[in-house]
Design an enzyme around this catalytic site. Sequence first.
Site, mmCIF file in Angstrom:
data_model
loop_
_atom_site.group_PDB
_atom_site.id
_atom_site.type_symbol
_atom_site.label_atom_id
_atom_site.label_comp_id
_atom_site.label_asym_id
_atom_site.label_seq_id
_atom_site.Cartn_x
_atom_site.Cartn_y
_atom_site.Cartn_z
ATOM 1 N N THR A 29 0.816 -1.216 0.000
ATOM 2 C CA THR A 29 0.000 0.000 0.000
ATOM 3 C C THR A 29 0.846 1.261 0.000
ATOM 4 O OG1 THR A 29 -1.869 -1.095 1.056
ATOM 5 C CG2 THR A 29 -1.684 1.264 1.411
ATOM 6 N N THR A 105 1.523 -4.635 4.344
ATOM 7 C CA THR A 105 1.347 -5.083 5.730
ATOM 8 C C THR A 105 0.665 -6.445 5.810
ATOM 9 O OG1 THR A 105 -0.751 -3.907 5.831
ATOM 10 C CG2 THR A 105 1.187 -2.749 6.667
ATOM 11 N N ASP A 106 0.048 -6.876 4.699
ATOM 12 C CA ASP A 106 -0.711 -8.134 4.750
ATOM 13 C C ASP A 106 0.155 -9.316 5.183
ATOM 14 O OD1 ASP A 106 -2.879 -6.699 3.934
ATOM 15 O OD2 ASP A 106 -3.079 -7.633 1.963
HETATM 16 N N1 ASP Z 1 -3.099 -3.693 2.767
HETATM 17 C C1 ASP Z 1 -1.856 -4.078 2.304
HETATM 18 C C2 ASP Z 1 -0.724 -3.122 2.662
HETATM 19 O O1 ASP Z 1 -0.723 -2.659 3.712
HETATM 20 C C3 ASP Z 1 -1.777 -4.520 0.926
HETATM 21 C C4 ASP Z 1 -0.511 -5.318 0.789
HETATM 22 O O2 ASP Z 1 -0.168 -6.090 1.701
HETATM 23 O O3 ASP Z 1 0.167 -5.156 -0.202
HETATM 24 O O4 ASP Z 1 0.187 -2.854 1.953
#
Ligand code: ASP
Length: 364
Positions: A29, A105-106
């Site tokens: 993200t 973060t995933d």
């Molecule tokens: N929501 C996720 C992030 O924080 C998407 C990902 O993991 O790429 O980046």
Amino acid sequence: MTKGRPLPETRTTAPRSAPRVAVFGLGGTIAMTSTPGGGVAPALSADQVVAAVPGLAESGITVEVEDFRRVPGASLSFDDLAELTNAIHTRLAAGANGIVITQGTDTIEETAYLLDLAHTRPEPVVVTGAMRNPTLAGADGPANLLAAIHTAASQDTHGLGALVVFADEIHAAARVRKTHSTSTSTLVSPNGGPLGYIVEGRPRILNRPTGRTTIPITTEPRLVEVGLVTMVLGDTGMFLRAATSCDGLVVAGFGVGHVPDRVVDILTDLAAAMPVVLASRTGAGSVLAHTYAFPGSESDLLDRGLISAGFLDPLKARILLHRLLANGHDQASIRATFARAGGYTHTTPETGRADLLTQGSARA
Ligand code: ASP
């Protein structure tokens, strides 16, 4: 102030050169931008992500940037992480004082722990990302990245392995978990709390872990498949039966490590064929060893050969088991390593149960 003769003006050492931090961009993200069809996707280069950080030029830190991947966190692989581990080593050997990884973060709680297991040098490897993409009001990426760079440049974080810096908190890679799908405070360390905080641009470490487990990647790691099956109400064992082709398995049991009595025989057979690690699906606290005594209780399962994950949550346990199997460790070594990494030091040979922590530094 001490009165007395003035100190001589001569310098006995060269002035400390600016700390050098290498930033690897992996996507996520923090590196996303709008797509023509709506929504966001990882498209920004690592240079663009770094350029958006206010205050970096004034920090006195030299930043080297490497555009490593541009993928969502969900698409990162073990191969990507192995390649990244080598690239980190190369940068540090060339004189970088610390490393920052930006990514989604995933999967951050898994990738950071993989990097931590492989990291035997003292310099910090700091992983960060964002919950709000750069097109949103209050995007958190620039603040998280600046905090991560300060943490990576600091001598105070040496020896702590891989860290996750997010929302001005510094977390140990072995403990941090993503606990909220959208909150900017999603990353927490339920067991023990954060190691410290970023205060006025400086990392302040308040707690130091008593030990770390490091297992560098072997030159020829084996290709292994490690499953993770979570126990659910009314579980019939269907997904456990499907795990027979795995090389190893983590079972996320209820509470302190319980499963329904009807799956006990399946687990017994699996544990005879491969290492099966018992973790808790609760997300905090430890698997117990000798409190409950019914079929499918933690003591019953450990007696049947399952290995306690201790304080490691199911995702961390899977990462550790993956590294151990890929490196060719046998059952005894896997059991001993889990006893240390899970926060326990001693495993009684007769029962395979782990007794509570008295560990020091742990290198497997
Ligand atoms: N929501 C996720 C992030 O924080 C998407 C990902 O993991 O790429 O980046």
